[in-house]
Design an enzyme around this catalytic site. Structure first.
Site, mmCIF file in Angstrom:
data_model
loop_
_atom_site.group_PDB
_atom_site.id
_atom_site.type_symbol
_atom_site.label_atom_id
_atom_site.label_comp_id
_atom_site.label_asym_id
_atom_site.label_seq_id
_atom_site.Cartn_x
_atom_site.Cartn_y
_atom_site.Cartn_z
ATOM 1 N N THR A 85 -10.505 -5.112 6.807
ATOM 2 C CA THR A 85 -9.779 -5.857 7.831
ATOM 3 C C THR A 85 -8.382 -5.247 7.919
ATOM 4 O OG1 THR A 85 -8.737 -7.467 6.348
ATOM 5 C CG2 THR A 85 -10.955 -8.002 7.123
ATOM 6 N N LEU B 33 -8.069 -6.427 2.236
ATOM 7 C CA LEU B 33 -7.110 -7.329 2.883
ATOM 8 C C LEU B 33 -5.738 -6.658 2.792
ATOM 9 C CD1 LEU B 33 -8.256 -10.741 1.281
ATOM 10 C CD2 LEU B 33 -8.923 -9.802 3.518
ATOM 11 N N ILE C 109 -6.802 -4.431 -2.141
ATOM 12 C CA ILE C 109 -5.542 -4.567 -1.403
ATOM 13 C C ILE C 109 -5.252 -3.318 -0.589
ATOM 14 C CG2 ILE C 109 -3.059 -5.005 -1.611
ATOM 15 C CD1 ILE C 109 -5.011 -7.302 -2.500
ATOM 16 N N LYS C 110 -5.000 -3.553 0.713
ATOM 17 C CA LYS C 110 -4.667 -2.435 1.585
ATOM 18 C C LYS C 110 -3.158 -2.301 1.660
ATOM 19 C CE LYS C 110 -7.293 -1.130 5.613
ATOM 20 N NZ LYS C 110 -7.712 -1.571 6.946
ATOM 21 N N VAL C 111 -2.661 -1.123 1.328
ATOM 22 C CA VAL C 111 -1.220 -0.867 1.457
ATOM 23 C C VAL C 111 -1.032 0.390 2.300
ATOM 24 C CG1 VAL C 111 -0.750 -1.888 -0.815
ATOM 25 C CG2 VAL C 111 -0.949 0.577 -0.612
#
Ligand code: E4P
Length: 221
Positions: A27, A58, A84-86
């Protein structure tokens, strides 16, 4: 090659999961903004994590490393399969190292060059997300980037998974698989196109027509 679905639409995620087609979900804030409405965002995200057993990416909203780390921790606490998307920035890579040190999976996103991909892998990224469609949009060869990253990661035995993102059509998907990408994240519209073929439909129609003409039925036992 693993297949993730690139959407926050829970109905599409459920349908693809029921069909057994997906290994995970990606997402981003833009995708969430289209579907979340008045729902509680934490509840909505948690629901997604319950539909698939595999990784659910996310994305943080902070742009400083401390904020990304803290938001990443909060998001990771929603479920064990959260990744975790960074973004691929200096702060993003600092946050990546810190989150990985705590055992949290990280998907480094918005990757547009091989040098960025190498730095993300050295920071310990679980996934690197090169955006092929957005490169094509500015007259670059998005798939060339995938081949370059594959070669670099193989040269050094780096185990960061190449997650091909910003896929716009089935050919992107096929090329990703031919290059040996680890994952392709595919929007629902493209996912269903991967499955369908007009000759399959025509073939089924012809078989059913011929069976009917000859009064063939499947014997029940
Ligand atoms: C996935 O991780 C990305 O956020 C997504 O593939 C971006 O796709 P777009 O370039 O079509 O917005």
């Amino acid at each position: 090659m693993k297949i993730f679905i690139d959407t926050a639409d829970i109905q599409e995620i459920r349908r693809a999961a029921r069909a057994g087609l997906i290994d995970g979900v990606t997402t981003n804030p833009s995708l969430l903004s289209k579907v979340v409405g008045d729902a509680n965002i934490a509840d909505y995200m948690k629901e997604i994590t319950e539909v698939v057993a595999g990784p659910v990416s996310l994305e943080v909203l902070a742009t400083d490393s401390e904020g990304m780390f803290s938001q990443g921790r909060d998001l990771a606490s929603l479920a064990d399969n959260v990744v975790i998307k960074v973004p691929l920035t200096e702060d993003g890579l600092v946050a990546t190292r810190r989150l990985r040190a705590e055992g949290v999976g990280v998907n480094v996103t918005l990757c547009f060059s091989p040098s960025q991909a190498l730095l993300a892998a050295k920071a310990g990224a679980t996934f690197i997300s090169p955006f092929v469609g957005r490169l094509d949009d500015i007259s670059h060869q998005g798939m060339e980037l995938i081949a370059q990253i594959r070669e670099i990661y193989d040269n050094y035995g780096l185990d960061t998974e190449i997650l091909v993102a910003s896929i716009r059509h089935p050919l992107h998907f096929v090329e990703a698989a031919m290059i040996g990408a680890d994952v392709a994240t595919v929007p629902p519209a493209v996912l269903w196109k991967l499955l369908n073929h007009p000759l399959t439909d025509r073939g089924i129609e012809a078989f059913l027509r011929d069976a009917e003409k000859a009064n063939i039925e499947i014997p029940s036992t």
